[in-house]
Enzyme design. Structure first.
Site, PDB file in Angstrom:
ATOM      1  N   HIS A 153       1.551   6.869   2.824  1.00  0.00           N
ATOM      2  CA  HIS A 153       0.822   8.120   2.586  1.00  0.00           C
ATOM      3  C   HIS A 153       1.318   9.237   3.498  1.00  0.00           C
ATOM      4  O   HIS A 153       2.174   9.035   4.364  1.00  0.00           O
ATOM      5  CB  HIS A 153      -0.685   7.925   2.655  1.00  0.00           C
ATOM      6  CG  HIS A 153      -1.160   7.373   3.956  1.00  0.00           C
ATOM      7  ND1 HIS A 153      -1.144   8.096   5.107  1.00  0.00           N
ATOM      8  CD2 HIS A 153      -1.637   6.149   4.278  1.00  0.00           C
ATOM      9  CE1 HIS A 153      -1.614   7.361   6.082  1.00  0.00           C
ATOM     10  NE2 HIS A 153      -1.907   6.163   5.624  1.00  0.00           N
ATOM     11  N   LYS A 208       0.874  -1.182   0.000  1.00  0.00           N
ATOM     12  CA  LYS A 208       0.000   0.000   0.000  1.00  0.00           C
ATOM     13  C   LYS A 208       0.903   1.223   0.000  1.00  0.00           C
ATOM     14  O   LYS A 208       2.048   1.147   0.446  1.00  0.00           O
ATOM     15  CB  LYS A 208      -0.851   0.032   1.270  1.00  0.00           C
ATOM     16  CG  LYS A 208      -1.892  -1.048   1.356  1.00  0.00           C
ATOM     17  CD  LYS A 208      -3.260  -0.417   1.607  1.00  0.00           C
ATOM     18  CE  LYS A 208      -4.331  -1.453   1.785  1.00  0.00           C
ATOM     19  NZ  LYS A 208      -4.619  -1.712   3.195  1.00  0.00           N
ATOM     20  N   HIS A 217       1.571   8.735   7.160  1.00  0.00           N
ATOM     21  CA  HIS A 217       2.754   7.985   7.594  1.00  0.00           C
ATOM     22  C   HIS A 217       3.979   8.894   7.628  1.00  0.00           C
ATOM     23  O   HIS A 217       4.888   8.697   8.423  1.00  0.00           O
ATOM     24  CB  HIS A 217       3.032   6.801   6.664  1.00  0.00           C
ATOM     25  CG  HIS A 217       2.031   5.692   6.800  1.00  0.00           C
ATOM     26  ND1 HIS A 217       1.337   5.198   5.734  1.00  0.00           N
ATOM     27  CD2 HIS A 217       1.617   4.999   7.878  1.00  0.00           C
ATOM     28  CE1 HIS A 217       0.522   4.234   6.156  1.00  0.00           C
ATOM     29  NE2 HIS A 217       0.670   4.100   7.449  1.00  0.00           N
TER      30      HIS A 217
END
Ligand code: ARG
Length: 568
Positions: free
Chosen positions: A129, A126, A132
């Protein structure tokens, strides 16, 4: 270094016979330096002595023994205001900085204590983003600061590398792997596969059950499935590492969720033996309604475990492996309930009170982007790596315009660009949501990373002009008694206190604000006081102070994860 606050506390405690620590905890810093350096609110003692604050203040003033630390004491309202000896303060601070240099502000208050920090923790396959990113920057700053104060610190990247979604990923990969090269942008490829397979699962129940079976196979260690899953992990880690390298962030452990796959049974057995696991439609749950914490699933009806189960196993493992004093979880506030549940359930894992007390969620707010294309809706994901490169490129363009011949331009642009992004993530109270807007982030005159760097570079150029850092023995402290110098000196004096409050509250923004304060007051000092001076004594004193400010800015920025440029 003389601890003036403590010293005042001791003086008051001697007269009142009250506990020093308690007295110290009441001492305030007046909002305006004209009202003294410290103030004691006498109303705090009104109940005990059954006297009015005014009377208490008068009695204290009469009976307190003044010494060289304190210049004078004044009563204002119910407050007793203390003016510390400025000359002594100046000497104390500058001598301390001279003696400790690059270690100014460090201490050993954490000696013998261990802090685990669980941070960054992105999910594999994933995108990493922008949330994070904030997480990583906050965790890393805390890591550095705890370490600077003498703690043993362990940084743990609790990777999201486990869970039913990987059953889906594997299925999608099996079906469509030939359509992707997994080279240019492996995470985007993974995301694409994930969206496709998810849609398919929504249409077709059978595929969903195949995916669930796949995950079981991963859990059971089936080599074919594990290999695919490992491939996702490798690809993702390689991508994440690029971001960590740009930010200069390191971890001591990458034990993520999968690491606990064989450690969850013990958790389930313990909970079972305590009689708190309930069956609910084939699932095993813990009912925390009475505590207002809802219901926590421990094992799903198909037998698979969940995120919370792995966090429980991690607590058990960490308590046994690390003997920690604190275990901090830097995780978005959306997970408040999750951590409340997990910490509550951890009480049933037979771990000592010390560890239970040490568990602490450090929640932070979301990052919003002003530009539409940065939204994290499916398909249009902000790529943090791109964002960091964009920051560097934008700075490089600014430099090319302003200072086209700058030496080592690329490196300077990197420090400024990355520093700007880091600072933007840290300059507001971390629980608050944060807006990311290029105009603010890169504003060289705002309350930003580049501003601090700019002031730092200014201190450097002062020293280049004066030729060297003067010897402290050549510094006449009485030449630094004006308001602007004193303001700077006061802030320098507070550095260690600020670092202590950062770890008390797990709030790195306090250090970011501090660096802004220091920069702004240096800027005032610089504007009001001519540093290059025919009077060499004045020049020495002022350039020494400039050096001390530069040093403290550099140390503070470095603790936040920001490197200083040499030029700007
Ligand atoms: N992977 C999770 C996420 O991206 C964060 C994990 C935080 N750490 C933990 N021990 N739960 O939301």
């Amino acid at each position: 270094m003389i601890d003036f606050k403590k010293n005042i506390g001791e003086k008051i405690s001697k007269v009142t016979k009250l506990d020093v620590e308690e007295i110290i905890s009441y001492i305030e810093v007046p909002p305006n330096p004209d009202m003294g350096d410290y103030a004691f609110p006498c109303f705090k003692l009104a109940k005990i002595f059954k006297k009015s604050p005014q009377v208490i203040a008068e009695e204290l003033k009469e009976n307190i023994k003044l010494d060289e630390n304190i210049e004078k004491v004044e009563i204002v309202g119910g407050y007793l205001n203390f003016y510390i000896n400025k000359l002594l303060l100046t000497k104390t601070v500058l001598t301390e900085i001279e003696n400790s240099k690059e270690n100014y502000g460090s201490s050993n208050i954490g000696e013998g204590k261990k802090v685990l920090i669980d941070y960054s923790s992105p999910n594999i396959a994933k995108p990493f983003h922008i949330g994070h990113l904030r997480n990583t920057v906050i965790g890393s700053a805390l890591y550095n600061i705890y370490k600077y104060l003498g703690y043993t610190v362990i940084g743990i990247n609790h990777l999201g590398d486990y869970g039913t979604q990987f059953g889906k990923m594997v299925e999608g990969y099996k079906r469509w792997k030939d359509e992707y090269d997994f080279e240019k942008d492996p995470i985007a490829d993974c995301m694409d596969i994930y969206v496709r397979i998810n849609n398919l699962c929504k249409e077709d129940e059978n595929i969903l059950s195949i995916c669930r079976e796949n995950f079981k196979k991963i859990e059971e260690g089936d080599p074919y499935f594990v290999e695919i899953w490992n491939k996702f992990k490798e690809l993702s880690l390689k991508e994440f590492q690029k971001i960590y390298d740009l930010l200069g962030v390191k971890f001591d452990s990458f034990n993520g969720e999968a690491f606990y796959s064989d450690k969850m049974n013990e958790v389930i057995e313990k909970l079972e033996s305590k009689g708190i696991l309930k069956d609910s439609k084939g699932a095993k749950i813990i009912d925390l309604e009475e505590k207002g914490l809802g219901v926590c699933i421990i094992k799903k009806s198909n037998g698979s475990t969940i995120y919370a189960t792995r966090d429980l196993a991690a607590i058990l493992y960490r308590s046994r492996t690390y003997d920690f004093d604190k275990c901090l979880y830097v995780v978005a506030y959306e997970q408040n309930l999750h951590f409340k549940q997990v910490f509550e359930i951890a009480k049933y894992l037979d771990i000592s009170e010390k560890y239970l007390k040490g568990l602490q969620h450090v929640p932070y707010g979301m990052v919003r982007l002003t530009t539409g294309r940065m939204s994290t809706r499916e398909g249009t994901v902000v790529k943090v790596e791109e964002l960091l490169h964009e920051a560097i490129d934008r700075v490089e363009n600014i430099i090319k315009e302003k200072n086209p011949n700058m030496e080592n331009m690329k490196e300077q642009a990197k420090r400024i660009g990355i520093g700007a992004v880091i600072f933007n993530n840290l300059c507001t109270t971390i629980i608050k949501d944060q807006v990311f807007d290029w105009n603010t982030v890169l504003n060289f005159n705002g309350e930003t990373g580049p501003y601090i760097q700019y002031i730092y570079v200014r201190t450097k150029s002062v020293l280049e002009k004066t030729g060297n850092i003067p010897n402290l023995t050549d510094v006449k402290f009485e030449l630094l008694q004006d308001k602007n110098s004193q303001k700077v000196i006061n802030i320098l004096y507070n550095f260690e206190n600020v670092l202590n409050s950062v770890i008390d509250k797990n709030e790195p923004s306090l250090l970011a604000r501090y660096l802004i304060d220091l920069s702004q007051s240096y800027s005032n000092f610089y504007n009001e006081n001519r540093i290059i001076n025919e009077d060499k004594d004045i020049q020495n004193a002022r350039s020494y102070l400039s050096w001390a400010v530069g040093l403290t800015l550099k140390i503070g920025a470095k603790l936040l994860g920001i490197e200083m440029p040499e030029r700007m």
